[in-house]
Design a protein around this motif. Structure first.
Motif, short mmCIF file in Angstrom:
data_model
loop_
_atom_site.label_atom_id
_atom_site.label_comp_id
_atom_site.label_asym_id
_atom_site.label_seq_id
_atom_site.Cartn_x
_atom_site.Cartn_y
_atom_site.Cartn_z
N GLU A 259 0.82 -1.22 0.00
CA GLU A 259 0.00 0.00 0.00
C GLU A 259 0.85 1.26 0.00
OE1 GLU A 259 0.50 -1.05 4.42
OE2 GLU A 259 0.33 -2.09 2.48
N TRP A 260 2.16 1.11 0.09
CA TRP A 260 3.07 2.25 0.09
C TRP A 260 3.68 2.46 -1.30
CZ3 TRP A 260 4.22 5.29 4.42
CH2 TRP A 260 3.69 4.83 5.64
N ASN A 261 3.70 3.70 -1.74
CA ASN A 261 4.33 4.06 -3.02
C ASN A 261 5.71 4.64 -2.75
OD1 ASN A 261 2.00 3.38 -4.60
ND2 ASN A 261 1.06 5.31 -3.95
N GLU A 262 6.72 4.12 -3.41
CA GLU A 262 8.10 4.56 -3.18
C GLU A 262 8.58 5.47 -4.32
OE1 GLU A 262 12.61 2.61 -2.81
OE2 GLU A 262 10.83 1.34 -2.61
N SER A 263 9.31 6.51 -3.96
CA SER A 263 9.92 7.39 -4.96
C SER A 263 11.30 7.79 -4.47
CB SER A 263 9.06 8.64 -5.19
OG SER A 263 8.92 9.38 -3.99
N SER A 264 12.23 8.00 -5.42
CA SER A 264 13.61 8.34 -5.06
C SER A 264 14.09 9.51 -5.88
CB SER A 264 14.53 7.13 -5.29
OG SER A 264 14.17 6.06 -4.46
N PHE A 265 15.07 10.24 -5.30
CA PHE A 265 15.69 11.38 -5.97
C PHE A 265 17.16 11.42 -5.59
CE2 PHE A 265 17.39 15.65 -5.41
CZ PHE A 265 17.26 16.16 -6.69
N SER A 266 18.00 11.79 -6.56
CA SER A 266 19.41 12.00 -6.27
C SER A 266 19.96 13.08 -7.19
CB SER A 266 20.21 10.70 -6.45
OG SER A 266 20.15 10.26 -7.79
N GLY A 267 20.91 13.83 -6.66
CA GLY A 267 21.52 14.89 -7.44
C GLY A 267 22.25 15.88 -6.56
N SER A 268 23.31 16.48 -7.09
CA SER A 268 24.09 17.50 -6.38
C SER A 268 24.57 17.03 -5.01
CB SER A 268 23.28 18.79 -6.22
OG SER A 268 22.88 19.29 -7.48
N GLY A 269 24.95 15.77 -4.93
CA GLY A 269 25.50 15.25 -3.68
C GLY A 269 24.48 14.85 -2.64
N THR A 270 23.19 14.91 -2.98
CA THR A 270 22.15 14.50 -2.04
C THR A 270 21.30 13.40 -2.65
OG1 THR A 270 20.57 16.14 -2.85
CG2 THR A 270 22.05 16.81 -1.06
N LYS A 271 20.67 12.64 -1.79
CA LYS A 271 19.75 11.59 -2.26
C LYS A 271 18.64 11.43 -1.24
CE LYS A 271 23.30 8.35 -0.67
NZ LYS A 271 24.16 7.20 -1.08
N SER A 272 17.47 11.06 -1.75
CA SER A 272 16.30 10.96 -0.90
C SER A 272 15.38 9.86 -1.40
CB SER A 272 15.56 12.30 -0.87
OG SER A 272 14.36 12.21 -0.14
N THR A 273 14.81 9.14 -0.46
CA THR A 273 13.80 8.13 -0.79
C THR A 273 12.60 8.35 0.12
OG1 THR A 273 15.46 6.49 -1.45
CG2 THR A 273 13.28 5.67 -0.92
N SER A 274 11.41 8.32 -0.48
CA SER A 274 10.19 8.52 0.29
C SER A 274 9.18 7.43 0.00
CB SER A 274 9.56 9.88 -0.04
OG SER A 274 10.39 10.94 0.35
N TRP A 275 8.36 7.15 0.99
CA TRP A 275 7.24 6.23 0.84
C TRP A 275 5.99 6.96 1.29
CZ3 TRP A 275 11.96 5.01 2.71
CH2 TRP A 275 12.66 3.97 2.09
N MET A 276 4.90 6.78 0.53
CA MET A 276 3.65 7.47 0.84
C MET A 276 2.48 6.53 0.60
SD MET A 276 2.12 10.93 -0.96
CE MET A 276 3.60 11.86 -0.54
N THR A 277 1.50 6.55 1.49
CA THR A 277 0.32 5.73 1.28
C THR A 277 -0.55 6.35 0.20
OG1 THR A 277 -0.73 6.93 3.12
CG2 THR A 277 0.26 4.80 3.62
N GLU A 278 -1.50 5.57 -0.31
CA GLU A 278 -2.35 6.04 -1.40
C GLU A 278 -3.12 7.31 -1.04
OE1 GLU A 278 -2.61 5.03 -4.42
OE2 GLU A 278 -1.45 3.17 -4.37
N ASP A 279 -3.52 7.43 0.22
CA ASP A 279 -4.28 8.61 0.63
C ASP A 279 -3.38 9.76 1.08
OD1 ASP A 279 -3.31 7.69 3.04
OD2 ASP A 279 -5.27 7.24 3.91
N SER A 280 -2.05 9.57 0.98
CA SER A 280 -1.04 10.59 1.31
C SER A 280 -1.06 10.99 2.79
CB SER A 280 -1.24 11.86 0.46
OG SER A 280 -1.16 11.54 -0.91
#
Length: 204
Positions: free
Chosen positions: A156-177
């Motif tokens: 039920e969790w949606n995963e998204s990732s970002f990386s750039g300029s020496g930083t990186k991030s991963t987030s998980w969010m439920t369908e209803d946010s």
């Protein structure tokens, strides 16, 4: 509301700084125009009154010795009271709503009800009727923290990732946010930060 909190914190810092220097015990009222129709008045060595162009007023009293302060804001929405120290800020709004920002409160973490990375150090928490957040950090590698949550969270969790300029991030969010987990890492640091956030329905 957040703007008001930042204003109160900034003025409180000004009060403490003033109380520690030339205005201590001066016993005078010193009014300083802000240039936009408002003003800041130093009523004694520990009190500041800020008035904006609409006549809205914030009165803050600070205690240099303890680092604590209290404030009353009279705005168009009503009266807001704030009490604070170096480690905590508590606000009660015109309709009785409360907000707490400060050191990590285990009760807030329990209220959020999301898994905490093992061994992570608690940094801070925020609690409002409709939302709560908790921030942590760990010296474990970013990838280890991400792997932990990938194993803990369901479909039920949606995963998204970002990386750039020496930083990186991963987030998980439920369908209803309404529930969000965010992991942040940066090149050249030995710490990984994580934030847990949950929104609540009005009846909770």
């Amino acid at each position: 509301m957040l703007r008001l909190i930042l204003l109160l914190a900034a003025i409180a810092a000004l009060v403490l700084a003033t109380n520690s220097c030339c205005c201590r015990g001066c016993g005078q009222n010193i009014k300083v125009p802000t240039g936009d129709g408002g003003s800041v008045t130093f009523t004694d060595g520990k009190t500041v009154e800020f008035t904006d162009e609409k006549g809205q007023k914030v009165t803050i009293e600070a205690d240099e010795g303890s680092g604590k302060f209290s404030a009353v804001a009279e705005t168009e929405e009503g009266t807001t009271t704030v009490t604070g120290s170096e480690s905590e800020l508590v606000m009660e709004g015109p309709e009785g709503e409360q907000m707490r920002i400060g050191d990590l409160d285990p009760e807030v973490v329990e209220r959020i009800g999301l898994p905490v990375y093992p061994g992570a150090t608690g940094l801070s928490s925020t609690s409002l009727p409709e939302m709560a957040t908790a921030a942590f950090e760990t010296t474990d590698p970013y990838d280890d923290v991400v792997a932990f949550y990938e194993g803990e969270l369901g479909e039920e969790w949606n995963e998204s990732s970002f990386s750039g300029s020496g930083t990186k991030s991963t987030s998980w969010m439920t369908e209803d946010s309404k529930m969000v987990i965010t992991i942040n890492g940066a090149t050249g640091t030995e710490k990984t930060s994580l934030t847990l956030m949950r929104e609540f329905d009005s009846e909770q």
